[in-house]
Scaffold this active site. Structure first.
Site, mmCIF file in Angstrom:
data_model
loop_
_atom_site.group_PDB
_atom_site.id
_atom_site.type_symbol
_atom_site.label_atom_id
_atom_site.label_comp_id
_atom_site.label_asym_id
_atom_site.label_seq_id
_atom_site.Cartn_x
_atom_site.Cartn_y
_atom_site.Cartn_z
ATOM 1 N N ASN A 184 -12.930 -5.817 7.435
ATOM 2 C CA ASN A 184 -12.724 -4.670 8.321
ATOM 3 C C ASN A 184 -13.769 -3.621 7.946
ATOM 4 O OD1 ASN A 184 -11.853 -2.473 9.752
ATOM 5 N ND2 ASN A 184 -9.929 -2.219 8.633
ATOM 6 N N LYS B 207 -14.405 -0.829 9.309
ATOM 7 C CA LYS B 207 -13.997 0.561 9.572
ATOM 8 C C LYS B 207 -15.155 1.318 10.229
ATOM 9 C CE LYS B 207 -10.762 0.024 5.791
ATOM 10 N NZ LYS B 207 -10.013 0.607 4.678
ATOM 11 N N HIS C 81 -3.489 -0.747 11.551
ATOM 12 C CA HIS C 81 -4.040 -0.397 10.243
ATOM 13 C C HIS C 81 -3.473 0.949 9.782
ATOM 14 C CE1 HIS C 81 -6.812 0.548 7.037
ATOM 15 N NE2 HIS C 81 -7.079 -0.744 7.011
ATOM 16 N N GLU D 235 -4.825 3.389 8.480
ATOM 17 C CA GLU D 235 -5.643 4.555 8.874
ATOM 18 C C GLU D 235 -5.356 4.953 10.314
ATOM 19 O OE1 GLU D 235 -9.237 2.686 7.588
ATOM 20 O OE2 GLU D 235 -8.484 2.803 5.536
ATOM 21 N N GLU E 21 -0.898 -4.686 3.778
ATOM 22 C CA GLU E 21 -1.820 -3.788 3.081
ATOM 23 C C GLU E 21 -1.032 -2.606 2.518
ATOM 24 O OE1 GLU E 21 -6.134 -4.337 4.649
ATOM 25 O OE2 GLU E 21 -5.147 -2.815 5.861
ATOM 26 N N GLY F 129 -8.661 1.235 -0.567
ATOM 27 C CA GLY F 129 -9.778 2.096 -0.916
ATOM 28 C C GLY F 129 -9.589 2.868 -2.212
ATOM 29 N N SER G 131 -8.229 -3.153 -1.830
ATOM 30 C CA SER G 131 -9.097 -3.254 -3.013
ATOM 31 C C SER G 131 -9.326 -4.686 -3.495
ATOM 32 C CB SER G 131 -8.564 -2.374 -4.155
ATOM 33 O OG SER G 131 -8.539 -1.018 -3.750
HETATM 34 P P1 13P Z 1 -10.371 -1.757 0.780
HETATM 35 O O1 13P Z 1 -10.694 -3.209 0.571
HETATM 36 O O2 13P Z 1 -11.601 -0.888 0.835
HETATM 37 O O3 13P Z 1 -9.335 -1.259 -0.157
HETATM 38 O O4 13P Z 1 -9.735 -1.646 2.258
HETATM 39 C C1 13P Z 1 -8.732 -2.507 2.620
HETATM 40 C C2 13P Z 1 -8.486 -2.334 4.061
HETATM 41 O O5 13P Z 1 -8.020 -1.297 4.498
HETATM 42 C C3 13P Z 1 -8.840 -3.438 4.968
HETATM 43 O O6 13P Z 1 -8.339 -3.226 6.233
#
Ligand code: 13P
Length: 252
Positions: free
Chosen positions: A9, A11, A97, A99, A169, A175, A215
């Site tokens: 992803n 983003k 997601h 976010e 997740e 992140g 992560s």
């Molecule tokens: P990270 O791998 O940067 O923690 O992000 C995970 C994520 O949100 C994938 O959609």
């Protein structure tokens, strides 16, 4: 047999040139791998989606969207419809997601509408969900996850589940560099599979791929992926570097 999936992803990262470079580099890194029963997916930004589809053509890389609006068309400034995605060759969409939930107010109820739109359009969704740190600290994580799935997905029929990929997740691991331990991931994935079985049947539960996200890095991927109910990963930061992303693909 359920599929293994490594999905990146991206983003809000990578301009046109960076998209081209990253797809080409991932293509080169994985061209000699035997990816039996394993899907490799990338989700670039909308603006670079069509060029990504063209760049990935003829390779094992599938290109998916990061979001989609639930309406067919109309006065929804800034939004993207299923028809638009399908017209450039997109077959799968990430929904839910954290976010999108946190910064754009997407609720379980809205996500249920988006999931319905995905299915009406013969698309697939990679459906994300997961608890906040405070939910885990208060030992409420199983309840939170169960209600997210119930509210957004459990109205579906068993046959619809061939178009659903789940991505657990935990928000506290996205992140942050803090990954769920392989045991925590396995425990939650087994729980998710058990509630899908309870709601539907064993066949649906056995066939749904459940990805872990938060992560995932080359250093921890193999251990997480070794767990029986973890069918792959949804990768954020580490998907932006071809060598890291391909190392994670190799780990599966
Ligand atoms: P990270 O791998 O940067 O923690 O992000 C995970 C994520 O949100 C994938 O959609």
């Amino acid at each position: 047999m359920r599929q293994k999936i490594v999905a990146g992803n991206w983003k809000m990262n990578n301009d046109k040139q960076e998209t081209k470079t990253l797809i080409e580099d991932v293509k080169t890194e994985i061209e000699n791998l035997s990816l039996e029963n394993t899907r490799v997916i990338v989700a670039p930004s909308f603006v670079n989606l069509e060029s990504a589809v063209n760049l990935a053509e003829g390779s094992s890389i599938e290109v998916v969207a990061q979001n989609m609006h639930q309406a067919k068309s109309g006065a929804y400034t800034g939004e993207i419809s299923a028809d638009m995605l399908k017209s450039i060759g997109i077959k799968s969409v990430i929904l839910g997601h954290s976010e999108r939930r946190t910064y754009f107010g997407e609720t379980d109820e809205l996500l249920a509408e988006k999931v319905n739109a995905v299915l009406e359009n013969d698309l697939e969704t990679i459906f994300c969900f997961g608890e906040l740190l405070e939910d885990r600290k208060s030992d409420n994580h199983f309840n939170v996850v169960e209600s997210q799935l119930k509210n957004a997905l459990f109205h579906l029929e068993a046959k619809d589940w061939s178009s659903i990929v789940l991505a657990y997740e935990p928000v506290w691991a996205i992140g942050t560099g803090e990954t769920a331990s392989p045991e925590q991931a396995q425990e939650m994935h087994a729980f998710i599979r058990s509630i899908v079985e309870k709601q539907y049947n064993k066949e649906v539960a056995d066939n749904v791929s459940i990805l872990y996200g938060g992560s995932v890095k080359p250093a921890n991927a193999e251990e997480i992926f070794s767990k029986p109910d973890v069918d792959g990963g949804l990768i954020g930061g580490a998907a932006l570097k071809a060598s890291d992303f391909s190392a994670i693909i190799k780990a599966i």
